[in-house]
Scaffold this active site. Sequence first.
Site, short mmCIF file in Angstrom:
data_model
loop_
_atom_site.label_atom_id
_atom_site.label_comp_id
_atom_site.label_asym_id
_atom_site.label_seq_id
_atom_site.Cartn_x
_atom_site.Cartn_y
_atom_site.Cartn_z
N GLU A 131 7.86 14.43 7.17
CA GLU A 131 6.78 14.61 6.19
C GLU A 131 7.25 15.74 5.26
OE1 GLU A 131 2.08 15.83 6.13
OE2 GLU A 131 3.01 15.33 8.04
N ARG A 140 9.49 16.90 22.51
CA ARG A 140 9.83 17.82 21.43
C ARG A 140 10.82 18.85 21.92
NH1 ARG A 140 6.12 17.30 17.35
NH2 ARG A 140 6.74 19.14 16.20
N LYS A 156 6.17 23.63 11.49
CA LYS A 156 6.20 23.97 10.06
C LYS A 156 5.01 24.83 9.69
CE LYS A 156 7.05 19.62 9.14
NZ LYS A 156 7.27 18.30 8.55
P1 ATP Z 1 5.93 20.10 12.67
O1 ATP Z 1 4.92 20.13 13.76
O2 ATP Z 1 6.93 21.20 12.73
O3 ATP Z 1 5.32 19.97 11.31
P2 ATP Z 1 6.32 17.32 12.62
O4 ATP Z 1 6.56 16.50 13.82
O5 ATP Z 1 4.98 17.27 11.99
O6 ATP Z 1 6.76 18.78 12.92
P3 ATP Z 1 7.68 15.66 10.77
O7 ATP Z 1 8.24 16.01 9.44
O8 ATP Z 1 6.49 14.80 10.82
O9 ATP Z 1 7.40 17.04 11.52
O10 ATP Z 1 8.82 15.10 11.73
C1 ATP Z 1 9.90 14.32 11.37
C2 ATP Z 1 10.58 13.84 12.63
O11 ATP Z 1 11.10 14.94 13.36
C3 ATP Z 1 9.57 13.14 13.54
O12 ATP Z 1 10.14 11.97 14.05
C4 ATP Z 1 9.31 14.16 14.61
O13 ATP Z 1 8.96 13.56 15.81
C5 ATP Z 1 10.64 14.91 14.69
N1 ATP Z 1 10.43 16.27 15.18
C6 ATP Z 1 9.67 17.23 14.63
N2 ATP Z 1 9.65 18.34 15.39
C7 ATP Z 1 10.44 18.08 16.46
C8 ATP Z 1 10.83 18.83 17.61
N3 ATP Z 1 10.41 20.07 17.82
N4 ATP Z 1 11.65 18.23 18.50
C9 ATP Z 1 12.09 16.99 18.29
N5 ATP Z 1 11.77 16.23 17.24
C10 ATP Z 1 10.95 16.76 16.33
MG MG Z 2 3.77 16.44 10.77
#
Ligand code: ATP
Ligand code: MG
Length: 553
Positions: free
Chosen positions: A33, A257, A267
């Site tokens: 995202e 995660r 983020k």
């Molecule tokens: P955040 O909570 O930091 O905003 P998010 O999951 O909302 O993280 P996205 O941009 O939606 O962030 O994630 C893009 C991809 O990265 C998704 O497939 C997500 O599952 C993966 N991802 C994000 N954070 C992690 C993590 N800590 N470990 C493994 N994969 C991750």
């Molecule tokens: Mg997200």
Amino acid sequence: MAEEKSLNFLEEIIEDDIKSGKYASIVTRFPPEPNGYLHMGHATSICLNFGLTKKYGGYTNLRFDDTNPVTEETEYVDSIKDDVRWLGFEWKNELYASDYFEALYQFAVQLIKKNLAYVDDSNSETIAAEKGTPTQPGVNSKYRDRSIEDNLKLFEEMKAGKYADGVSVLRAKIDMAHPNMLMRDPVMYRIKHAHHHRTGDTWRIYPMYDFAHGQSDSIETITHSICTLEFVPHRELYDWFIEKLEIFPSHQYEFARRNLSYTVMSKRKLLQLVNEKHVEGWDDPRMPTISAFRRRGYTPASIRDFCDRVGIAKRENVADLSLLEFCVREDLNKIALRRMVVFDPLKIVITNYTNDNEIVSVEDNPEDINSTFREVPFSKELYIEREDFMETPPKKFFRLFPGGMVRLKGAYIIKCDEAIKDEAGNITRLNCSYIPESRSGNDTSNIKVKGTLHWVSVQHAITAEVRLYDRLFKVEDPSSEEGNFKDYINADSLQVINTVYAEPSLKNAEFSERYQFLRKGYFTLDKDTSEEKMVFNRTVTLKDTWAKEVKKG
Ligand code: ATP
Ligand code: MG
């Protein structure tokens, strides 16, 4: 690593899928995202998704999950692309979930026509109240039995912008008593009069994650849609939409995660650190973002190596920052150019040295069999590190003390004859003598010394600033501690030394190059470098200083 690594659970699934002929090759996607910079958790997901298609054939798409118009910015899109490329991966297609808004709208119309979706005018409180609880079934909305014609007309009007935000939503018609709460007539579309970074003001309704993600996967014929564990309960809904729409059956797989010790990995939290100025920006070298790692001097190879060593798990876990630093050291030890830099200078005068402009040649990297050599000017007045001298040394102090001998790296053996002090008793200078036959590479002196010191010639030294970084948080898992994670920020995570003295070859330092300042750590040029001043970041220390402290304690 030479030994054969066992397959992780996703590799096992994929190998079975290929063996059974289900797929000839695979397609994955990385779906960020664009609402922030990528962090180490994303690096895990990138290495996993791109790594699998590299291994098994096929390709990986980069898909920006930009269905929420309010939080996304183009700045983030650009940084995400830079980060994926820097990690060493190339996507097949650059795609945006917003490219599918029209297709998703048509999918929604299809479901309405199948009597599997309806427009609900209830407000959000009512919808939440009617959902029930995990132990109690929900109740049907009074709008649930609207006719297909009414639903088509109302949905069309929602799209046309006839209603204000929140007036109505489109919901899937599934089962208000379903044991999985997410299956109790989930919202598919909401009204949002918001400007979108790509589609502008075209859309007044926006799809929810659950109605966008699976369908986007399906449009792209993603075979293995990999996400993190919090999406496990969504899988049923993911499958339901695909089944009812009769489209390409993408499948969702979940892994845990990746967290990293002594930092936070969301983020939202990282944004707080930036906005509240606990750090200087997303790429502040103390941040766990990919852009910060790059600026700090971590290498893509070391991050890939780390992801590989940690592997993937089905349970939440905190990976050890020390392991990441170990991987960084391993790589830098192979590639870093060795240089001599004195942080806290003590002047020495070699009283019996009469040459001027002598040049010694010092190896750039003893780990590299094809190492080049550089020329380092040697002279009568040199700087050594103040801590490398002690007037009354403890046992096994192999550095300099009155009457003691050391080798100056790449040059001569010297002996300390006298420490000169000012009126206050501070040592201002050491008078030393050198052994002319002891020149490195041509040593006929037969003198054995245990210590080798780094040094720079006073008249040839150039100056620079160095920034030394430590962990951003004082505790292993700040997010799980009591109170606010920001209460655990390490106030001493940055130490700036305004002026250090470096051998002149560093004048030509390059941003792409990695350096080992002998006995000091690994360093790289920082982007704050200007015409007036060179700035170096310490990427990582030479040894794990924290491990030592644990032992001491
Ligand atoms: P955040 O909570 O930091 O905003 P998010 O999951 O909302 O993280 P996205 O941009 O939606 O962030 O994630 C893009 C991809 O990265 C998704 O497939 C997500 O599952 C993966 N991802 C994000 N954070 C992690 C993590 N800590 N470990 C493994 N994969 C991750
Ligand atoms: Mg997200």
